[in-house]
Write an enzyme that holds these catalytic residues in place. Structure first.
Site, PDB file in Angstrom:
ATOM      1  N   GLY A  36      59.323   7.201  30.107  1.00  0.00           N
ATOM      2  CA  GLY A  36      59.615   6.154  29.954  1.00  0.00           C
ATOM      3  C   GLY A  36      60.146   4.952  28.929  1.00  0.00           C
ATOM      4  O   GLY A  36      60.560   4.397  29.124  1.00  0.00           O
ATOM      5  N   HIS A  37      58.886   5.353  27.787  1.00  0.00           N
ATOM      6  CA  HIS A  37      59.429   4.394  26.777  1.00  0.00           C
ATOM      7  C   HIS A  37      60.423   4.714  25.809  1.00  0.00           C
ATOM      8  O   HIS A  37      61.039   4.323  25.052  1.00  0.00           O
ATOM      9  CB  HIS A  37      57.913   4.530  25.733  1.00  0.00           C
ATOM     10  CG  HIS A  37      56.721   3.286  25.934  1.00  0.00           C
ATOM     11  ND1 HIS A  37      55.969   4.757  26.516  1.00  0.00           N
ATOM     12  CD2 HIS A  37      55.996   3.007  26.218  1.00  0.00           C
ATOM     13  CE1 HIS A  37      54.418   3.809  27.074  1.00  0.00           C
ATOM     14  NE2 HIS A  37      55.042   2.739  27.027  1.00  0.00           N
ATOM     15  N   ASP A 152      56.771  -3.305  34.607  1.00  0.00           N
ATOM     16  CA  ASP A 152      55.963  -4.421  34.178  1.00  0.00           C
ATOM     17  C   ASP A 152      57.307  -5.835  35.179  1.00  0.00           C
ATOM     18  O   ASP A 152      57.594  -6.303  34.449  1.00  0.00           O
ATOM     19  CB  ASP A 152      55.154  -4.632  33.203  1.00  0.00           C
ATOM     20  CG  ASP A 152      54.637  -3.540  33.146  1.00  0.00           C
ATOM     21  OD1 ASP A 152      53.497  -3.737  33.716  1.00  0.00           O
ATOM     22  OD2 ASP A 152      55.020  -3.216  31.870  1.00  0.00           O
TER      23      ASP A 152
END
Length: 284
Positions: A36-37, A152
């Site tokens: 994901g990063h 988020d």
């Protein structure tokens, strides 16, 4: 790739990049990097000349001391991954570099409303810590763009509001959630799961899909939908923490004029608190 640990060296390189007219992208992280990063990094590379990834486990945003202590620190492995991705700079300061006077009496940035609702209500001080460290990074690095994950969801909304309210000349890029093949949203906290819990974990996404189907079908009995979802999670082995259905554009309660809804879900599975979200276009 250059690893920078001090503010003077960072400022020196930022000045040079500005003089050269480079377009700079920032990817703020707390390390323990996963795919994901890497998606954030790829997005940053596509939009800028220079990519800076910050790795800083920010003590201000942890509402539980035990969570801060056990959060994984994997700097060497993280830097190896970023080097393979041809990142230009890693900014990995010590806590003392960022908060030289400690947290006591530290000036902070607070975003009213968004910082204390939903996730902020169950984690007091968390979003204040997020907005403060992101503001500090923006001031230090002066990026043209900054990339954040849509996993988020509330954090991204909070950063967008802070940027608008504080008149930062920074483009905020939201990058879609990256999921494992079984639907689990990638997260550094997935590492807390046992092998058995990892098999159960995709159930959170499945329950959210069920909520989405009901909303798309026109069901607006939100409390009933949420109660059923919480029961389903508990039956699967989770401990439901919070499920909310909100207007995706305002994060306020749904109204008759809402065009998009967002399902925000948090549930405990063993020692891991998993969060996820899903946006739904509503029939008008």
């Amino acid at each position: 790739m250059l690893i920078i640990e001090t503010l003077p060296l960072l400022r020196q390189h930022i000045r040079r990049l500005r003089q050269e007219g480079k377009r700079v992208a920032l990817v703020p992280t707390m390390g323990n990097l996963h795919d994901g990063h890497m998606k954030l990094v790829d997005e940053a590379k596509a939009r800028a000349d220079v990519v800076i990834v910050s790795i800083f486990v920010n003590p201000m945003q942890f509402d539980r001391p035990d969570d801060l202590v056990r959060y994984p620190r994997t700097l060497q492995e993280d830097c190896e991954k970023l080097n393979k991705r041809k990142v230009d700079y890693v900014f990995a300061p010590a806590v003392e570099e960022i908060y030289p006077q400690g947290l006591e009496g530290q000036t902070y940035v607070d975003v009213p409303g968004l910082s204390t609702m939903l996730e902020g209500a169950s984690r007091p001080g968390h979003f204040r810590g997020v907005s403060t460290i992101v503001s500090k990074l923006f001031n230090l690095i002066q990026p043209d763009i900054a990339c954040f994950g849509e996993k988020d969801f509330q954090q991204l909304a909070l950063i967008r509001k802070m940027v608008a309210d504080m008149s930062y000349d920074i483009e905020i890029v939201g990058v879609p959630i990256i999921r494992a093949k079984d639907g689990l949203a990638l997260s550094s906290r997935n590492g807390y799961l046992t092998a058995e819990q990892r098999k159960i974990a995709p159930g959170l996404h499945n329950v959210m899909n069920s909520i989405a189907e009901k909303l798309i079908a026109g069901n607006r009995e939100l409390q009933e939908i949420i109660a059923i979802a919480e029961q389903e999670l508990n039956e699967k082995g989770f401990r439901a923490d919070d499920i909310q259905i909100r207007d995706a554009d305002t994060l306020q309660e749904l109204t008759e004029t809402s065009k998009r809804a967002v399902i925000l879900a948090a549930a405990w599975l063993g020692q891991a608190r998993l969060i996820d979200n899903q946006s739904v276009t509503l029939a008008q």
